[in-house]
Design a protein around this motif. Structure first.
Motif, short mmCIF file in Angstrom:
data_model
loop_
_atom_site.label_atom_id
_atom_site.label_comp_id
_atom_site.label_asym_id
_atom_site.label_seq_id
_atom_site.Cartn_x
_atom_site.Cartn_y
_atom_site.Cartn_z
N TYR A 55 0.82 -1.21 0.00
CA TYR A 55 0.00 0.00 0.00
C TYR A 55 0.86 1.26 0.00
O TYR A 55 0.71 2.14 -0.85
CB TYR A 55 -0.93 -0.03 1.22
N VAL A 56 1.77 1.38 0.97
CA VAL A 56 2.59 2.59 1.11
C VAL A 56 3.54 2.74 -0.08
O VAL A 56 3.72 3.84 -0.61
CB VAL A 56 3.37 2.59 2.44
N GLY A 57 4.15 1.65 -0.51
CA GLY A 57 5.07 1.72 -1.64
C GLY A 57 4.40 2.27 -2.89
O GLY A 57 4.93 3.16 -3.57
N ALA A 58 3.20 1.76 -3.19
CA ALA A 58 2.47 2.25 -4.37
C ALA A 58 2.11 3.73 -4.21
O ALA A 58 2.22 4.52 -5.16
CB ALA A 58 1.21 1.42 -4.58
N MET A 59 1.68 4.11 -3.01
CA MET A 59 1.32 5.50 -2.79
C MET A 59 2.54 6.41 -2.94
O MET A 59 2.48 7.44 -3.61
CB MET A 59 0.68 5.70 -1.42
N TRP A 60 3.65 6.03 -2.30
CA TRP A 60 4.85 6.86 -2.38
C TRP A 60 5.33 7.02 -3.81
O TRP A 60 5.77 8.09 -4.21
CB TRP A 60 5.96 6.28 -1.51
N ARG A 61 5.25 5.94 -4.62
CA ARG A 61 5.69 6.03 -6.02
C ARG A 61 4.81 6.98 -6.83
O ARG A 61 5.26 7.55 -7.82
CB ARG A 61 5.73 4.65 -6.66
N SER A 62 3.55 7.16 -6.42
CA SER A 62 2.64 8.04 -7.17
C SER A 62 2.84 9.51 -6.85
O SER A 62 2.42 10.38 -7.62
CB SER A 62 1.18 7.65 -6.87
N ILE A 63 3.49 9.81 -5.75
CA ILE A 63 3.61 11.20 -5.28
C ILE A 63 4.68 11.96 -6.07
O ILE A 63 5.80 11.50 -6.23
CB ILE A 63 3.94 11.24 -3.77
N GLY A 64 4.29 13.14 -6.54
CA GLY A 64 5.24 14.03 -7.20
C GLY A 64 5.67 15.16 -6.30
O GLY A 64 6.80 15.62 -6.36
N VAL A 65 4.74 15.63 -5.44
CA VAL A 65 4.99 16.79 -4.59
C VAL A 65 4.36 16.56 -3.22
O VAL A 65 3.24 16.05 -3.12
CB VAL A 65 4.40 18.08 -5.20
N ILE A 66 5.06 16.96 -2.18
CA ILE A 66 4.52 16.99 -0.82
C ILE A 66 4.32 18.45 -0.43
O ILE A 66 5.21 19.28 -0.62
CB ILE A 66 5.47 16.32 0.18
N GLN A 121 0.70 21.89 -8.03
CA GLN A 121 0.11 21.44 -9.30
C GLN A 121 1.06 21.70 -10.47
O GLN A 121 1.20 20.87 -11.36
CB GLN A 121 -1.23 22.12 -9.54
N GLU A 122 1.72 22.83 -10.44
CA GLU A 122 2.70 23.18 -11.48
C GLU A 122 3.85 22.17 -11.50
O GLU A 122 4.31 21.76 -12.56
CB GLU A 122 3.23 24.59 -11.19
N LEU A 123 4.31 21.76 -10.32
CA LEU A 123 5.46 20.86 -10.21
C LEU A 123 5.11 19.39 -10.39
O LEU A 123 5.95 18.61 -10.85
CB LEU A 123 6.11 21.03 -8.83
N ALA A 124 3.90 18.99 -10.05
CA ALA A 124 3.53 17.57 -10.00
C ALA A 124 3.31 16.93 -11.36
O ALA A 124 3.48 15.73 -11.51
CB ALA A 124 2.29 17.38 -9.14
N GLY A 125 2.91 17.72 -12.35
CA GLY A 125 2.56 17.12 -13.63
C GLY A 125 1.36 16.20 -13.44
O GLY A 125 0.34 16.58 -12.88
N GLU A 126 1.51 14.95 -13.86
CA GLU A 126 0.42 13.96 -13.74
C GLU A 126 0.47 13.21 -12.41
O GLU A 126 -0.37 12.38 -12.13
CB GLU A 126 0.48 12.96 -14.89
N ARG A 127 1.47 13.48 -11.60
CA ARG A 127 1.64 12.74 -10.35
C ARG A 127 0.78 13.34 -9.24
O ARG A 127 0.24 14.43 -9.35
CB ARG A 127 3.12 12.71 -9.97
N THR A 128 0.69 12.62 -8.14
CA THR A 128 -0.15 12.99 -7.00
C THR A 128 0.50 14.08 -6.15
O THR A 128 1.72 14.09 -5.98
CB THR A 128 -0.40 11.74 -6.12
N ILE A 129 -0.33 14.95 -5.61
CA ILE A 129 0.11 15.92 -4.61
C ILE A 129 -0.33 15.38 -3.25
O ILE A 129 -1.51 15.11 -3.05
CB ILE A 129 -0.52 17.30 -4.85
#
Length: 195
Positions: A55-66, A121-129
């Motif tokens: 669960y956490v691994g998949a979520m972390w891989r999806s994140i572009g910006v914190i 949003q500007e930095l993340a592209g298609e990835r999750t914030i």
């Protein structure tokens, strides 16, 4: 991480047992080549149950910006310029980045949550914030800028402390949980925000 009664830390910012599940399992969240260290300074590798790792691994891989608040930034020293997930960090703060602090790190300091989400949003592209819990998380939710709430609920009652959504006012409805993963010492739950 959040206690069963909705706290992310006590009044002195001590998280108590909320992070214990990160180090009590037999499965690393990240591979040996990835960063997988506890940036609190202990040098421990994140090792969780298999269910939590998936669960956490998949979520972390999806994140572009914190997106985080200044209090957390100061507590963890911005993870020394190397966040546990994502490529960029946006810090909500009325104070600038500390002079000389990791000049090459992609950390951006803005003074309000709407500007923080716009920059993310500007930095993340298609990835999750990902927005950290606490006052900033509550402000972003109250501003209507959150699509989903993800909670890692730890079986402990704090009784008082710093709330998961900070000092948010009013009700904010969520849908029924669409993800529920039982780890060891933690329950991972995701809710869509009702529109």
């Amino acid at each position: 991480m959040v206690s069963v009664d909705g706290f992310i830390a006590d009044e002195e910012d001590d998280v108590g047992p909320l992070h214990d599940w990160y180090f009590g399992g037999d499965t690393p969240i990240t591979s040996d080549e990835d960063q997988g260290f506890d940036h609190s300074g202990s040098g421990s590798r994140f090792r969780v149950s298999r269910a939590s790792a998936e669960y956490v691994g998949a979520m972390w891989r999806s994140i572009g910006v914190i997106v985080m608040g200044r209090t957390l930034f100061d507590l963890v020293n911005g993870w020394e310029g190397s966040p546990p997930a994502g490529d960029h960090v946006v810090v909500v703060s009325h104070r600038p980045k500390p002079d000389g602090w990791h000049p090459d790190a992609s950390y951006h300091f803005v003074d309000d949550v709407v500007a923080a989400v716009a920059k993310a949003q500007e930095l993340a592209g298609e990835r999750t914030i990902a927005v950290n819990a606490g006052d900033v998380g509550g402000q972003v939710l109250a501003a209507g800028l959150v699509d989903e709430v993800a909670m890692d609920v730890v079986p402990v009652v704090f009784g008082s402390g710093k709330r998961y959504f900070g000092g948010i006012d009013g009700q904010h409805l969520l849908e029924d949980p669409h993800v529920v993963v039982r780890g060891e010492g933690v329950l991972h739950v995701k809710f869509a925000v009702r529109r």
